[in-house]
Write a protein that holds these residues in place. Structure first.
Motif, mmCIF file in Angstrom:
data_model
loop_
_atom_site.group_PDB
_atom_site.id
_atom_site.type_symbol
_atom_site.label_atom_id
_atom_site.label_comp_id
_atom_site.label_asym_id
_atom_site.label_seq_id
_atom_site.Cartn_x
_atom_site.Cartn_y
_atom_site.Cartn_z
ATOM 1 N N SER A 260 0.806 -1.224 0.000
ATOM 2 C CA SER A 260 0.000 0.000 0.000
ATOM 3 C C SER A 260 0.835 1.267 0.000
ATOM 4 N N ASP A 261 2.075 1.193 0.464
ATOM 5 C CA ASP A 261 2.929 2.372 0.574
ATOM 6 C C ASP A 261 3.554 2.692 -0.787
ATOM 7 N N PRO A 262 3.266 3.860 -1.385
ATOM 8 C CA PRO A 262 3.834 4.172 -2.705
ATOM 9 C C PRO A 262 5.349 4.162 -2.733
ATOM 10 N N ALA A 263 6.003 4.623 -1.667
ATOM 11 C CA ALA A 263 7.469 4.649 -1.649
ATOM 12 C C ALA A 263 8.043 3.233 -1.696
ATOM 13 N N GLU A 264 7.422 2.317 -0.963
ATOM 14 C CA GLU A 264 7.874 0.928 -0.991
ATOM 15 C C GLU A 264 7.604 0.303 -2.352
ATOM 16 N N LEU A 265 6.434 0.609 -2.925
ATOM 17 C CA LEU A 265 6.108 0.067 -4.241
ATOM 18 C C LEU A 265 7.075 0.602 -5.297
ATOM 19 N N ALA A 266 7.450 1.866 -5.192
ATOM 20 C CA ALA A 266 8.414 2.441 -6.136
ATOM 21 C C ALA A 266 9.741 1.692 -6.080
ATOM 22 N N ARG A 267 10.182 1.354 -4.874
ATOM 23 C CA ARG A 267 11.437 0.593 -4.737
ATOM 24 C C ARG A 267 11.291 -0.807 -5.330
ATOM 25 N N ARG A 268 10.117 -1.421 -5.150
ATOM 26 C CA ARG A 268 9.882 -2.751 -5.725
ATOM 27 C C ARG A 268 9.939 -2.700 -7.258
ATOM 28 N N TYR A 269 9.328 -1.674 -7.826
ATOM 29 C CA TYR A 269 9.374 -1.519 -9.278
ATOM 30 C C TYR A 269 10.829 -1.410 -9.762
ATOM 31 N N ALA A 270 11.582 -0.518 -9.120
ATOM 32 C CA ALA A 270 12.949 -0.234 -9.577
ATOM 33 C C ALA A 270 13.872 -1.429 -9.389
ATOM 34 N N ALA A 271 13.578 -2.294 -8.417
ATOM 35 C CA ALA A 271 14.445 -3.436 -8.127
ATOM 36 C C ALA A 271 14.226 -4.607 -9.077
ATOM 37 N N ALA A 272 13.179 -4.564 -9.889
ATOM 38 C CA ALA A 272 12.883 -5.667 -10.805
ATOM 39 C C ALA A 272 13.645 -5.511 -12.118
ATOM 40 N N SER A 273 13.950 -6.643 -12.756
ATOM 41 C CA SER A 273 14.540 -6.562 -14.100
ATOM 42 C C SER A 273 13.524 -6.004 -15.083
ATOM 43 N N CYS A 274 12.246 -6.299 -14.844
ATOM 44 C CA CYS A 274 11.157 -5.651 -15.574
ATOM 45 C C CYS A 274 9.867 -5.875 -14.789
ATOM 46 N N VAL A 275 8.886 -5.042 -15.079
ATOM 47 C CA VAL A 275 7.554 -5.146 -14.475
ATOM 48 C C VAL A 275 6.579 -5.514 -15.587
ATOM 49 N N VAL A 276 5.745 -6.525 -15.339
ATOM 50 C CA VAL A 276 4.832 -7.024 -16.368
ATOM 51 C C VAL A 276 3.392 -6.708 -15.986
ATOM 52 N N MET A 277 2.656 -6.146 -16.931
ATOM 53 C CA MET A 277 1.228 -5.861 -16.780
ATOM 54 C C MET A 277 0.508 -6.606 -17.900
ATOM 55 N N PRO A 278 0.158 -7.884 -17.685
ATOM 56 C CA PRO A 278 -0.311 -8.729 -18.797
ATOM 57 C C PRO A 278 -1.810 -8.691 -19.056
ATOM 58 N N GLY A 279 -2.548 -7.818 -18.360
ATOM 59 C CA GLY A 279 -3.998 -7.783 -18.552
ATOM 60 C C GLY A 279 -4.381 -7.495 -19.994
ATOM 61 N N PRO A 280 -5.212 -8.331 -20.607
ATOM 62 C CA PRO A 280 -5.563 -8.148 -22.021
ATOM 63 C C PRO A 280 -6.625 -7.092 -22.264
ATOM 64 N N ASN A 281 -7.286 -6.615 -21.194
ATOM 65 C CA ASN A 281 -8.398 -5.675 -21.370
ATOM 66 C C ASN A 281 -8.221 -4.418 -20.517
ATOM 67 N N GLU A 282 -6.986 -3.968 -20.327
ATOM 68 C CA GLU A 282 -6.739 -2.780 -19.521
ATOM 69 C C GLU A 282 -7.363 -1.550 -20.181
ATOM 70 N N THR A 283 -8.068 -0.735 -19.368
ATOM 71 C CA THR A 283 -8.608 0.502 -19.899
ATOM 72 C C THR A 283 -7.645 1.668 -19.679
ATOM 73 N N PHE A 284 -6.575 1.457 -18.972
ATOM 74 C CA PHE A 284 -5.418 2.350 -18.963
ATOM 75 C C PHE A 284 -4.168 1.554 -18.614
#
Length: 377
Positions: A260-284
């Motif tokens: 829930s913490d944006p700062a922690e989530l930001a660190r999780r994003y940056a620490a990954a080799s890549c972030v995957v958003m595989p939803g086939p019907n995303e509206t954004f």
């Protein structure tokens, strides 16, 4: 101070513009709608640009500092609740007497809410966050059986609104085009993270459901050679460990809690080799935008609207193509980060800029209505 004085004096009886946002989908572990509403609430409080109210279901009837909760029955793990009928919502709208009412879903007795808002003198904007395809994907049975039902309901729900706000073309679902753009922004925490070392794992952060493409991501992981971290909550969470084990991925896939913490989530994003958003019907696809702004390489379906926004920081594949997903992840993991492009993306999508633009859109709608009334008189 309100940007350029926009919105001041436009409300009735000499008060500030009064804006109310209504949605069913506001739980402790909600995604993009909650992020938008929380950011908008902070923006209104800091700038004083307009008087802001949020109306959502809650454990009990409660009103505090512009947050109005109407008692509802809990229906999901995300703490989503459904109120019994629309009487409480309509009473709240009539008591608030907003100048602008934004409906963020078509399911909470929309026709009653629209009528109550119009009786109170408000203009009503339907915010098209979802789609019939996405709603159908979350239901049991074939998607094709559900899509016409949801489209029929959206036609019904949007029929009497004054405008539709959307980032995608809502015509297939509602029979009406978008009058205003839906602008989604970023918490200040989502910026490049120079002190975070990029790791070798792949990250998925979001709702754990088949509708979000998690099954395809697991299959691509089985074919690939990376480790995968799944972070979030949702209807598939309790069944996921067995699914992961059945695919022989117990030693390569970890299941983490919702962050829930944006700062922690930001660190999780940056620490990954890549972030995957595989939803086939995303509206954004707000996760894709957040992750790219943190400097992560991002993989999305090529039909996700945020894929265009992310640009060269993203890698795309065709929805449902597991081999294409595997290849896109491999390419993203090999690609070098671009902190400059990430920082520029973050700056362009700051909430302050976007809410300033949204306010101007609402003011334009009100002014057009007044001109029509003057001509009619």
């Amino acid at each position: 101070m309100a940007p350029d004085g926009a919105g001041r004096g436009l409300g009735r009886h000499g008060r500030r513009l009064r804006v109310a946002d209504v949605t069913l989908w506001y739980g402790e572990r909600s995604g993009g709608i909650k992020s938008y509403l929380d950011a908008k609430r902070r923006h209104a409080a800091i700038t004083g640009a307009y008087e802001h109210h949020i109306v959502v279901p809650g454990e009990r009837d409660e009103e505090r500092a512009g947050m109005h909760r109407i008692r509802g029955v809990r229906v999901t793990r995300n703490d989503y609740r459904i109120p019994p009928g629309g009487r409480g919502l309509c009473r709240t709208i009539e008591r608030l007497r907003p100048d602008v009412l934004l409906l963020h879903d078509p399911f909470w007795t929309p026709r009653q809410a629209i009528a109550a808002a119009h009786r109170s003198g408000a203009i009503v904007i339907a915010v098209h966050h979802g789609s019939a395809a996405l709603a159908a994907a979350g239901m049991p049975g074939p998607d094709a059986a559900w899509r016409p039902i949801f489209r029929s309901w959206m036609h019904h729900a949007y029929r009497d609104v004054d405008a539709i706000m959307s980032v995608i073309d809502p015509v297939p679902d509602s029979g009406r085009g978008a009058d205003l753009p839906l602008r989604l922004g970023l918490d200040p925490a989502f910026r490049p993270q120079p002190d975070v070392r990029r790791g070798d794992h792949v990250l998925y952060a979001g709702r754990l459901s088949r509708a979000k493409g998690v099954g395809e991501l697991l299959e691509a992981t089985r074919r690939g050679d990376w480790t995968l971290q799944l972070v979030g909550d949702g209807p598939w969470r309790t069944a996921l460990p067995a699914e992961i084990a059945a695919l022989g991925l117990a030693d390569r896939v970890t299941l983490g809690d919702y962050v829930s913490d944006p700062a922690e989530l930001a660190r999780r994003y940056a620490a990954a080799s890549c972030v995957v958003m595989p939803g086939p019907n995303e509206t954004f696809g707000l996760v894709g935008l957040e992750a790219a702004a943190c400097g992560a390489r991002v993989v999305t379906c090529d039909n996700a609207p945020s894929a265009t926004t992310i640009g060269a920081l993203g890698h795309t594949y065709s929805a449902g193509d597991v081999v294409g997903l595997q290849r896109a992840i491999d390419a993203a993991r090999r690609a070098a980060p671009d902190a400059g492009a990430a920082a520029a993306l973050a700056w362009r999508h700051g909430w302050t800029v976007l809410f300033h633009q949204e306010l101007r859109d609402m003011v334009d709608l009100l002014e057009r209505r007044e001109r029509r009334r003057e001509r009619a008189a």
